[in-house]
Write a protein that holds these residues in place. Sequence first.
Motif, PDB file in Angstrom:
ATOM      1  N   ILE A   1       3.305  12.213   1.761  1.00 47.94           N
ATOM      2  CA  ILE A   1       4.171  12.324   2.932  1.00 47.94           C
ATOM      3  C   ILE A   1       5.127  11.140   2.928  1.00 47.94           C
ATOM      4  O   ILE A   1       4.713   9.988   2.771  1.00 47.94           O
ATOM      5  N   VAL A   2       6.412  11.427   3.095  1.00 44.58           N
ATOM      6  CA  VAL A   2       7.427  10.383   3.065  1.00 44.58           C
ATOM      7  C   VAL A   2       8.076  10.223   4.430  1.00 44.58           C
ATOM      8  O   VAL A   2       8.330  11.208   5.132  1.00 44.58           O
ATOM      9  N   LEU A   3       8.294   8.977   4.817  1.00 41.66           N
ATOM     10  CA  LEU A   3       9.066   8.659   6.019  1.00 41.66           C
ATOM     11  C   LEU A   3      10.434   8.165   5.565  1.00 41.66           C
ATOM     12  O   LEU A   3      10.536   7.193   4.817  1.00 41.66           O
ATOM     13  N   VAL A   4      11.479   8.855   6.002  1.00 38.24           N
ATOM     14  CA  VAL A   4      12.855   8.447   5.697  1.00 38.24           C
ATOM     15  C   VAL A   4      13.411   7.781   6.954  1.00 38.24           C
ATOM     16  O   VAL A   4      13.370   8.360   8.035  1.00 38.24           O
ATOM     17  N   HIS A   5      13.918   6.558   6.796  1.00 35.62           N
ATOM     18  CA  HIS A   5      14.392   5.854   7.982  1.00 35.62           C
ATOM     19  C   HIS A   5      15.556   4.938   7.648  1.00 35.62           C
ATOM     20  O   HIS A   5      15.790   4.567   6.494  1.00 35.62           O
ATOM     21  N   CYS A   6      16.301   4.566   8.686  1.00 36.49           N
ATOM     22  CA  CYS A   6      17.282   3.486   8.602  1.00 36.49           C
ATOM     23  C   CYS A   6      16.945   2.551   9.760  1.00 36.49           C
ATOM     24  O   CYS A   6      15.768   2.261   9.976  1.00 36.49           O
ATOM     25  N   VAL A   7      17.923   2.094  10.514  1.00 43.57           N
ATOM     26  CA  VAL A   7      17.606   1.250  11.671  1.00 43.57           C
ATOM     27  C   VAL A   7      17.295   2.116  12.889  1.00 43.57           C
ATOM     28  O   VAL A   7      16.217   2.034  13.475  1.00 43.57           O
ATOM     29  N   GLY A   8      18.232   2.982  13.240  1.00 40.53           N
ATOM     30  CA  GLY A   8      18.023   3.827  14.416  1.00 40.53           C
ATOM     31  C   GLY A   8      17.631   5.253  14.101  1.00 40.53           C
ATOM     32  O   GLY A   8      17.296   6.012  15.015  1.00 40.53           O
ATOM     33  N   GLY A   9      17.686   5.644  12.841  1.00 35.81           N
ATOM     34  CA  GLY A   9      17.394   7.036  12.492  1.00 35.81           C
ATOM     35  C   GLY A   9      18.459   7.988  12.997  1.00 35.81           C
ATOM     36  O   GLY A   9      18.172   9.143  13.319  1.00 35.81           O
ATOM     37  N   VAL A  10      19.697   7.504  13.052  1.00 39.92           N
ATOM     38  CA  VAL A  10      20.783   8.278  13.642  1.00 39.92           C
ATOM     39  C   VAL A  10      21.817   8.719  12.608  1.00 39.92           C
ATOM     40  O   VAL A  10      22.281   9.858  12.635  1.00 39.92           O
ATOM     41  N   SER A  11      22.183   7.849  11.690  1.00 42.37           N
ATOM     42  CA  SER A  11      23.296   8.144  10.792  1.00 42.37           C
ATOM     43  C   SER A  11      22.902   8.183   9.316  1.00 42.37           C
ATOM     44  O   SER A  11      23.009   9.215   8.655  1.00 42.37           O
TER      45      SER A  11
ATOM     46  N   ARG B   1       0.789  -1.226   0.000  1.00 43.77           N
ATOM     47  CA  ARG B   1       0.000   0.000   0.000  1.00 43.77           C
ATOM     48  C   ARG B   1       0.827   1.284   0.000  1.00 43.77           C
ATOM     49  O   ARG B   1       0.261   2.376  -0.137  1.00 43.77           O
ATOM     50  N   LEU B   2       2.130   1.175   0.148  1.00 48.00           N
ATOM     51  CA  LEU B   2       2.984   2.356   0.157  1.00 48.00           C
ATOM     52  C   LEU B   2       4.026   2.273  -0.949  1.00 48.00           C
ATOM     53  O   LEU B   2       4.420   1.187  -1.371  1.00 48.00           O
ATOM     54  N   LYS B   3       4.473   3.431  -1.397  1.00 47.92           N
ATOM     55  CA  LYS B   3       5.544   3.505  -2.386  1.00 47.92           C
ATOM     56  C   LYS B   3       6.884   3.460  -1.653  1.00 47.92           C
ATOM     57  O   LYS B   3       7.090   4.191  -0.694  1.00 47.92           O
ATOM     58  N   TYR B   4       7.783   2.609  -2.131  1.00 50.59           N
ATOM     59  CA  TYR B   4       9.062   2.438  -1.454  1.00 50.59           C
ATOM     60  C   TYR B   4      10.246   2.734  -2.377  1.00 50.59           C
ATOM     61  O   TYR B   4      10.194   2.508  -3.584  1.00 50.59           O
ATOM     62  N   MET B   5      11.310   3.252  -1.762  1.00 53.31           N
ATOM     63  CA  MET B   5      12.633   3.272  -2.372  1.00 53.31           C
ATOM     64  C   MET B   5      13.600   2.767  -1.313  1.00 53.31           C
ATOM     65  O   MET B   5      13.502   3.169  -0.151  1.00 53.31           O
TER      66      MET B   5
END
Length: 370
Positions: A290-300, A254-258
Motif C-alpha cells: 500500500i502506497v501513500l502519495v503526498h505533498c504538503v497539503g495533498g492539493v496540487s 521501515r518504509l520504501k520511499y520515492m
Amino acid sequence: MALDVAAMAARALSSACFASQLQASSNLCVLDLRPNLQYRQSHIQDAISLSLSNLLLRRVAANGIGILPGYVKERLARASTIVLYDAETEDVERSADQKSALKVMLEAVQAVAMSVYFLCGGFSSFQSAYPDLCKVVAAENASSGSSTHGLAATQAHPHYHPSAPSAPAAGFAQSHPLQCRNASNLNLRLPSGRACAKSSAEELLSETKSPAQLAPHMFLGSIDHASDSELITSLGVTAVLNVSTQCKNYFSDRLKYMQIPVEDKINSSLMPYFQQAADFIESVREANGIVLVHCVGGVSRSPTVCIAYFVLKHLMSVDDAYAHVKNRRPMMDPNFSFMGELRMLEKRLRQEDHQLMAGHAPRVSGSATA
C-alpha cells in the motif's frame, strides 16, 4: 497473426459444460467482454469486466495482451482455463463482425495460453439456463439500500472513512467504457445517497483528518498523514511517494520511499517524473503493498501524480482520472502548469496511438517518456 477459425470453432463451450467447470474449478479466469454498463447490471459470478474501446481493440490486435491492465494479465497467468463471453455470440466463425471484441481477444489470448474457450450463446443463453450462477448487481444494490455507482461492491480499506461527494463527476460513469472498467476494478465503494452529504466545513475537516483512498493499494494525503506513525501503521502503508522538496521521509527505516523534489510553483515541472512515479506505484501494487502519495497539503502536486498514474497504468483519460481523484478528495486542485502537463501527456499518448493505427511502431502501455 492469422485468425485460426477452425481452432475457434473447436473452442466453443456450451452453457452446460461451462456451468460444470464454474462449479468445480477454482482456477478459471472468466472475461466479460460486454459493455461495462451491462456488466454492472448483471454478469457471471467471478467474471472480470473487460470492455474495450475500438482503439484499444486495435492495440490488442497489434500488440497482444501485453497492453492490458496488470490485474487482468495476472489473472490470465494464474488460470488453468480461460473463458471469454460477450452478449450472445453463438458462432465466432460466422460472426458478422470480423473485428468483434470476442474475436480479437480470442486470438490474443490463444497466442499465450492453451485452454482458451468462448461461451457459446454468450451471457444471454447462460443466464437463461443458469441464473443462480449469475450475479445481478442492480438488484443486490437496491435490496441493500446502497449504490456503488458502477464501482465494484468490494469494501474499501477498513480504516478508510469516505469523505467524497456521493456521486462521480459528470461523465465519469457514463463515458469511455474502458476507463469506467478500470475505475470499477479499483474495487472502491463510493458513499451512497444524499444522506452522506456534509457541509463544506465538515467535508474539509474529514478530508484533512484522513487520506483519500484512490484504490486498494493507494492513498492520497498530506504531510500530516505522512508524518503520523500510528496512521501509517493502521493503514498498512508499505511505501511512500513524497512529492515535495521540504517534507522529510519520516520512516525511511521501515518504509520504501520515492521522492520527487518539485515545488508547487507555476514554473515547476512534474512531467519528467510521471513515468517513474507511475512505475513506483505499480510496483507497490504488484508487491501487494500500500502506497501513500503526498505533498504538503495533498492539493496540487500529489493529486497530479496520482492522475498521471491512472492515465499511464489504467489507460484512463485525464478527464476521467481527474474526476475519480476529485471524487475521492474534493479539496484537490492541481495548479495550471501541472494540468497543462497532464494534457501534454494525454496528447502524446494519443499521438502514439495514432501512429499505431497508421502502422507505425506501437506504444507499449505505460511507456511514455518526457
